[in-house]
Design a protein around this motif. Sequence first.
Motif, PDB file in Angstrom:
ATOM      1  N   VAL A   1       1.223  -4.046  -6.075  1.00 50.94           N
ATOM      2  CA  VAL A   1       1.744  -2.762  -5.608  1.00 50.94           C
ATOM      3  C   VAL A   1       0.783  -1.650  -6.010  1.00 50.94           C
ATOM      4  O   VAL A   1       0.409  -1.547  -7.183  1.00 50.94           O
ATOM      5  CB  VAL A   1       3.142  -2.472  -6.202  1.00 50.94           C
ATOM      6  N   THR A   2       0.386  -0.837  -5.039  1.00 54.56           N
ATOM      7  CA  THR A   2      -0.473   0.314  -5.319  1.00 54.56           C
ATOM      8  C   THR A   2       0.330   1.595  -5.187  1.00 54.56           C
ATOM      9  O   THR A   2       0.969   1.836  -4.162  1.00 54.56           O
ATOM     10  CB  THR A   2      -1.670   0.361  -4.352  1.00 54.56           C
ATOM     11  N   HIS A   3       0.283   2.431  -6.227  1.00 56.43           N
ATOM     12  CA  HIS A   3       0.976   3.715  -6.220  1.00 56.43           C
ATOM     13  C   HIS A   3      -0.001   4.807  -5.797  1.00 56.43           C
ATOM     14  O   HIS A   3      -1.044   4.990  -6.414  1.00 56.43           O
ATOM     15  CB  HIS A   3       1.534   4.030  -7.614  1.00 56.43           C
ATOM     16  N   HIS A   4       0.356   5.510  -4.724  1.00 55.95           N
ATOM     17  CA  HIS A   4      -0.454   6.620  -4.229  1.00 55.95           C
ATOM     18  C   HIS A   4       0.142   7.973  -4.617  1.00 55.95           C
ATOM     19  O   HIS A   4      -0.556   8.980  -4.580  1.00 55.95           O
ATOM     20  CB  HIS A   4      -0.556   6.572  -2.692  1.00 55.95           C
TER      21      HIS A   4
ATOM     22  N   SER B   1       0.862  -1.179   0.000  1.00 55.35           N
ATOM     23  CA  SER B   1       0.000   0.000   0.000  1.00 55.35           C
ATOM     24  C   SER B   1       0.897   1.226   0.000  1.00 55.35           C
ATOM     25  O   SER B   1       1.127   1.867   1.017  1.00 55.35           O
ATOM     26  CB  SER B   1      -0.907   0.001   1.234  1.00 55.35           C
ATOM     27  N   GLY B   2       1.420   1.539  -1.165  1.00 49.89           N
ATOM     28  CA  GLY B   2       2.396   2.616  -1.300  1.00 49.89           C
ATOM     29  C   GLY B   2       3.743   2.050  -1.710  1.00 49.89           C
ATOM     30  O   GLY B   2       4.339   1.252  -1.000  1.00 49.89           O
ATOM     31  N   PHE B   3       4.199   2.441  -2.895  1.00 51.39           N
ATOM     32  CA  PHE B   3       5.458   1.916  -3.437  1.00 51.39           C
ATOM     33  C   PHE B   3       6.636   2.434  -2.623  1.00 51.39           C
ATOM     34  O   PHE B   3       6.777   3.638  -2.384  1.00 51.39           O
ATOM     35  CB  PHE B   3       5.600   2.329  -4.899  1.00 51.39           C
ATOM     36  N   ASN B   4       7.496   1.519  -2.182  1.00 54.20           N
ATOM     37  CA  ASN B   4       8.650   1.873  -1.371  1.00 54.20           C
ATOM     38  C   ASN B   4       9.757   0.865  -1.654  1.00 54.20           C
ATOM     39  O   ASN B   4       9.591  -0.332  -1.400  1.00 54.20           O
ATOM     40  CB  ASN B   4       8.263   1.855   0.115  1.00 54.20           C
ATOM     41  N   VAL B   5      10.876   1.338  -2.217  1.00 56.79           N
ATOM     42  CA  VAL B   5      11.954   0.436  -2.632  1.00 56.79           C
ATOM     43  C   VAL B   5      12.515  -0.335  -1.445  1.00 56.79           C
ATOM     44  O   VAL B   5      12.782  -1.541  -1.537  1.00 56.79           O
ATOM     45  CB  VAL B   5      13.074   1.217  -3.345  1.00 56.79           C
TER      46      VAL B   5
END
Length: 199
Positions: free
Chosen positions: A98-101, A79-83
């Motif tokens: 993956v959800t991009h906000h 819930s929010g792209f994070n490397v």
Amino acid sequence: MKLLITAPTFYPTLGGISEVTDIVAQQVHERGHEVTVVTPTLADADAEHLNPYVYRVVRTESAWELFSLARQADQIWMSGFNVKQLLPLLPFTKKLKVTHHTYVQDERGHIGFKEKVKCFFLRFGEQHAVSEHLAATLPIPVKVIYPPFRPIPEPPIMPERKNFVFFGRFCSDKGLPTLLRAWADAKLSQELHLYGPTP
């Protein structure tokens, strides 16, 4: 089903990612599934007591702990792209969504080295965006899935003088610079109120 949700920010930090993550986690739990939310956002005992979650919340930045939880999960949702959170999940991309906000570009709309690293990792997992506009800014085709929301039970009583209110993080991702420029140009008699945490 065991669902693992990763969120770069979560309660007690307020914001869209925290809200959407909580709504989805609750709804999946109510359907009889086991839900675990992993977040680096810390919370003291008082904050946890005020938010008695019906699902499990793991507050950690440990890559090994995230990897171990992912190995046990049937499905994984970012819930929010994070490397940083994505790296321990790379062995499990077949069950990863993956959800991009927010945008991949920087505040000027440019893609520098940091943003190119993010773009490289967009190839892993099934990618979603929360709006058509956001999807159009990503360098790969993505599905658009609108985020859930909690409706207001009763509309608030509006005063005769209707001012303008901004709720959100004070950052360019939320369009705040554009709002401030437009407000200055409009020269309205109403007041503009800004509420939200800094990034």
